[in-house]
Design an enzyme around this catalytic site. Sequence first.
Site, PDB file in Angstrom:
ATOM      1  N   GLY A  48       0.788  -1.223   0.000  1.00 32.97           N
ATOM      2  CA  GLY A  48       0.000   0.000   0.000  1.00 32.97           C
ATOM      3  C   GLY A  48       0.820   1.271   0.000  1.00 32.97           C
ATOM      4  O   GLY A  48       0.303   2.338   0.341  1.00 32.97           O
ATOM      5  N   SER A  49       2.078   1.223  -0.404  1.00 31.59           N
ATOM      6  CA  SER A  49       2.924   2.422  -0.328  1.00 31.59           C
ATOM      7  C   SER A  49       2.518   3.527  -1.311  1.00 31.59           C
ATOM      8  O   SER A  49       2.919   4.668  -1.135  1.00 31.59           O
ATOM      9  CB  SER A  49       4.395   2.061  -0.549  1.00 31.59           C
ATOM     10  OG  SER A  49       4.636   1.729  -1.895  1.00 31.59           O
ATOM     11  N   MET A  50       1.714   3.199  -2.319  1.00 30.19           N
ATOM     12  CA  MET A  50       1.279   4.226  -3.279  1.00 30.19           C
ATOM     13  C   MET A  50      -0.222   4.526  -3.161  1.00 30.19           C
ATOM     14  O   MET A  50      -0.795   5.173  -4.029  1.00 30.19           O
ATOM     15  CB  MET A  50       1.616   3.790  -4.712  1.00 30.19           C
ATOM     16  CG  MET A  50       3.080   3.893  -5.062  1.00 30.19           C
ATOM     17  SD  MET A  50       3.717   5.580  -5.010  1.00 30.19           S
ATOM     18  CE  MET A  50       2.859   6.325  -6.398  1.00 30.19           C
ATOM     19  N   LYS A  93       7.447   4.145  -7.127  1.00 23.41           N
ATOM     20  CA  LYS A  93       7.286   5.349  -6.301  1.00 23.41           C
ATOM     21  C   LYS A  93       7.142   6.562  -7.224  1.00 23.41           C
ATOM     22  O   LYS A  93       7.394   6.502  -8.424  1.00 23.41           O
ATOM     23  CB  LYS A  93       8.505   5.580  -5.394  1.00 23.41           C
ATOM     24  CG  LYS A  93       8.906   4.421  -4.528  1.00 23.41           C
ATOM     25  CD  LYS A  93       7.968   4.152  -3.395  1.00 23.41           C
ATOM     26  CE  LYS A  93       8.465   2.968  -2.570  1.00 23.41           C
ATOM     27  NZ  LYS A  93       7.455   2.397  -1.730  1.00 23.41           N
TER      28      LYS A  93
END
Length: 188
Positions: A48-50, A93
């Site tokens: 879920g980093s983006m 990213k």
Amino acid sequence: MAKGEHEARTPSQVGRSVLSFALTLAVVIGVVFLLKTFVYQAYSIPTGSMEETIMPGDMVFAEKLSYEFGEPKPGDIVTFQDPRSAESRILIKRVIAVGGQVVDIADGKVVIDGVPQDEPYVLGVTGPLATYDVDYPYTVPDNCIWVMGDNRQSSSDSRAFGAIPLELVKERAVFIYWPFNHFGSLYK
């Protein structure tokens, strides 16, 4: 020959049909291989980093041609080889700054060259991470980019591993193709 009757095919006609099919199949496989090697790459997003831009489980197409003719720009969503991983682990990213720009984090906001950034795509508050020895303000080295996940409180990014050398950048992510309810461009 009466209507509805078919003439028997000779062995040479059958052989030509099989050869034609085999050549067509070889051309299709070759074109797909060339496109995948030189034009695009598909990725499944595991984390879920983006978020909210790209959700876990989304399938993303990334294209390879942009960076053959230019360099990443702030705002681009890029794939790159994880600088901490000996294996070929690929991360995705957003580019925040490029070589020569100064990155700072102040009051939960990213500041580039002294200008607080308007980042409507960001989820959470931006803060420095203690896992990398970065002193702010930080000048991005030439031939490098500074990247961050849109989900700032759940992203291991340049705050954790520093600037990314351009040679580690693979592709520019372009759009989500699965699931269909997320289908669309990453640049709105």
